[in-house]
Design an enzyme around this catalytic site. Structure first.
Site, mmCIF file in Angstrom:
data_model
loop_
_atom_site.group_PDB
_atom_site.id
_atom_site.type_symbol
_atom_site.label_atom_id
_atom_site.label_comp_id
_atom_site.label_asym_id
_atom_site.label_seq_id
_atom_site.Cartn_x
_atom_site.Cartn_y
_atom_site.Cartn_z
ATOM 1 N N HIS A 1 -13.728 10.343 -42.660
ATOM 2 C CA HIS A 1 -14.137 11.640 -43.215
ATOM 3 C C HIS A 1 -14.241 12.631 -42.061
ATOM 4 O O HIS A 1 -15.134 12.527 -41.221
ATOM 5 C CB HIS A 1 -15.476 11.516 -43.948
ATOM 6 N N LEU A 2 -13.326 13.590 -42.028
ATOM 7 C CA LEU A 2 -13.321 14.591 -40.963
ATOM 8 C C LEU A 2 -13.986 15.900 -41.380
ATOM 9 O O LEU A 2 -14.136 16.809 -40.562
ATOM 10 C CB LEU A 2 -11.889 14.847 -40.488
ATOM 11 N N ARG A 3 -14.335 16.023 -42.682
ATOM 12 C CA ARG A 3 -15.161 17.124 -43.221
ATOM 13 C C ARG A 3 -14.508 18.502 -43.200
ATOM 14 O O ARG A 3 -15.055 19.443 -43.760
ATOM 15 C CB ARG A 3 -16.505 17.200 -42.485
ATOM 16 N N ASP B 1 -14.867 4.114 -42.546
ATOM 17 C CA ASP B 1 -15.624 4.988 -43.450
ATOM 18 C C ASP B 1 -16.533 5.911 -42.646
ATOM 19 O O ASP B 1 -17.682 6.176 -43.020
ATOM 20 C CB ASP B 1 -16.432 4.186 -44.465
ATOM 21 N N HIS C 1 -9.709 5.111 -43.262
ATOM 22 C CA HIS C 1 -10.800 5.708 -44.036
ATOM 23 C C HIS C 1 -11.733 6.505 -43.127
ATOM 24 O O HIS C 1 -12.753 6.007 -42.653
ATOM 25 C CB HIS C 1 -11.577 4.575 -44.722
ATOM 26 N N ASN D 1 -22.686 4.251 -48.839
ATOM 27 C CA ASN D 1 -22.042 4.046 -50.130
ATOM 28 C C ASN D 1 -20.725 3.301 -49.924
ATOM 29 O O ASN D 1 -19.805 3.852 -49.302
ATOM 30 C CB ASN D 1 -21.780 5.425 -50.758
#
Length: 440
Positions: A55-57, A301, A53, A274
């Site tokens: 997030h590499l954007r 995350d 999980h 979140n």
């Protein structure tokens, strides 16, 4: 190039020598010559960590992170493979986008980047994305998620579970009933959120979706993965489902193993995440569940944000915090030093099970002759202090600034090639402006 790791403790066992040649473990024990020797005295050798999980954007938010900078952070954190979540811009809901992400991961050359495909088109929760095309693409997607948004429509969730079965895929659900956690919900619902005037996010918003989804997984005989479990009630639902034989797995984030909701007292948006930080009782339930295997994996995350998205009033700030370079240290602090997991348990929860859930071949394997040399070498006795300005990520939104963490990553090897050596980044990104983690 052959490498000899001399005197390291495999999974914390007795010290031994490990010879690496042609990208695989060539020998364990015995006397060997090699082109390079790494002194493993006092160090623990683990299979390379795998993150389910991240997030590499990229594409779309390269101001917050790129695949290159995120890969650097991952390697410095001991990871050899990461799953890049689909909530990019454009959304990773087509074969073209997931292949782009995979290709740029190869270009970065520091970790294996496995794209996660969206469940629904545009993350809108209305129609299925091109699941089959993404699964059959060169990226060979096996994990599908609308993370950041819940697949709240039961019919769509059922169809998604049915659709991934022929590909041995898994639906990774962001469990959050939007009707129970709406109107700007941003903090655990309780006395504190009421006193601070922050919209509350009740535990049942997570637990009710998990309960529905495990029943759908049973009905479809398909695989469900629950993202970032945060409550004790969620643990009980997952425990019940596993006892029933339902194919459900779950992950917990490092921050939900350590941080509690009382930290939002000062309205610092770095603690806005979140799902939200929860009370100490939930933290204890999550640690116990990770220890007994009810929760299968630790997943970071990792959620980098540009300053102009995070530096707002608490209710208006973006959700999320950095996690790749600090994950192992937090697990060592909360699980190893407390006696809940040994190093074999760390390898299981941070490498072997995540690789199995994500169907990542070549990672999460036992350290034995013939296995791919995706490895991490850790100094369990060394502590390091988190300096946001020295992290490899483009962003600074870490909640651990100034905190001393145990467990220093000394080296990371991807198919026998060092990506981190002596705590420093090596390889194709050196000299490109990607920060090297010099504080490590």
């Amino acid at each position: 190039m052959s490498i000899l790791i001399r005197g390291a403790a495999i999974l914390g066992g007795a010290p031994t020598d490990v010879l690496i040649d042609e990208g695989v473990v060539a020998a364990i024990g015995g006397r060997h010559d090699a082109d390079e020797v790494i002194d493993g005295s006092g160090l623990v050798l683990l299979p390379g960590l795998v993150d389910l999980h991240t997030h590499l954007r990229e594409p779309g938010r390269e101001d917050a992170e790129t695949i290159a900078t995120g890969s650097a952070a991952a390697a410095l954190g001991g990871f050899t493979a990461v799953h890049a979540m689909a909530n990019t811009d454009p959304v990773a809901d087509t074969a073209e986008i997931v292949e782009l992400v995979a290709r740029r991961g190869v270009e970065a050359g520091l970790v294996d980047v496995r794209p996660v495909g969206a469940v629904s088109k545009g993350l809108a929760g209305e129609t299925l994305a091109e699941i089959g095309h993404m699964a059959r693409s060169a990226a060979a997607v096996r994990v599908f998620s609308d993370d950041g948004k819940c697949v709240h429509d039961a019919r769509l969730m059922r169809r998604a579970l049915e659709y991934v079965k022929p590909f041995d895929g898994v639906i990774a659900q962001h469990a959050q009933d939007p009707r129970l956690a709406d109107h700007g919900a941003c903090a655990h619902e309780g006395e504190l959120s009421g006193r601070l005037g922050l919209a509350g996010w009740p535990a049942v918003a997570e637990e009710s979706i998990i309960a529905r989804d495990v029943m759908l997984a049973e009905h479809t005989n398909s695989r469900l993965h629950v993202c970032h479990v945060s409550t004790g009630g969620s643990v009980e639902v997952i425990r019940w489902a596993k006892a029933r034989g339902i194919a459900v797995t779950a992950e917990v984030t490092p921050h939900h193993l350590l941080l509690t909701c009382d930290l939002i007292e000062g309205y610092d948006p770095v603690f806005k995440v979140n799902p939200p930080l929860r009370p100490a009782d939930d933290v204890e339930a999550l640690r116990a569940a990770l220890a007994d295997g009810t929760v299968d994996a630790v997943a970071t995350d990792h959620a980098p944000h540009a300053a102009h998205d995070k530096d707002h009033a608490f209710g208006d700030a973006a959700f999320g915090m950095l996690g790749l370079q600090t994950a192992l240290g937090i697990v060592v602090s909360t699980m190893v030093e407390t006696g809940r997991l040994d190093w074999a348990g760390v390898a299981d929860r941070m490498s072997m099970r995540p690789a199995a859930i994500g169907r990542v071949t070549g990672h999460g394997a036992s350290i034995e002759v013939g296995a791919p040399a995706n490895l991490t070498l850790v100094d369990p006795a060394a502590a390091w202090t988190v300096d946001p300005s020295a992290l490899a990520s483009k962003s600074r939104n870490t909640p651990y600034a100034g905190r001393a963490l145990p467990g220093r990553v000394v080296a990371t090897l991807l198919r026998g090639r060092p990506t981190v050596s002596g705590g420093q980044l090596v390889g194709p990104l050196v000299g490109t402006g990607v920060r090297n983690g010099s504080d490590l």
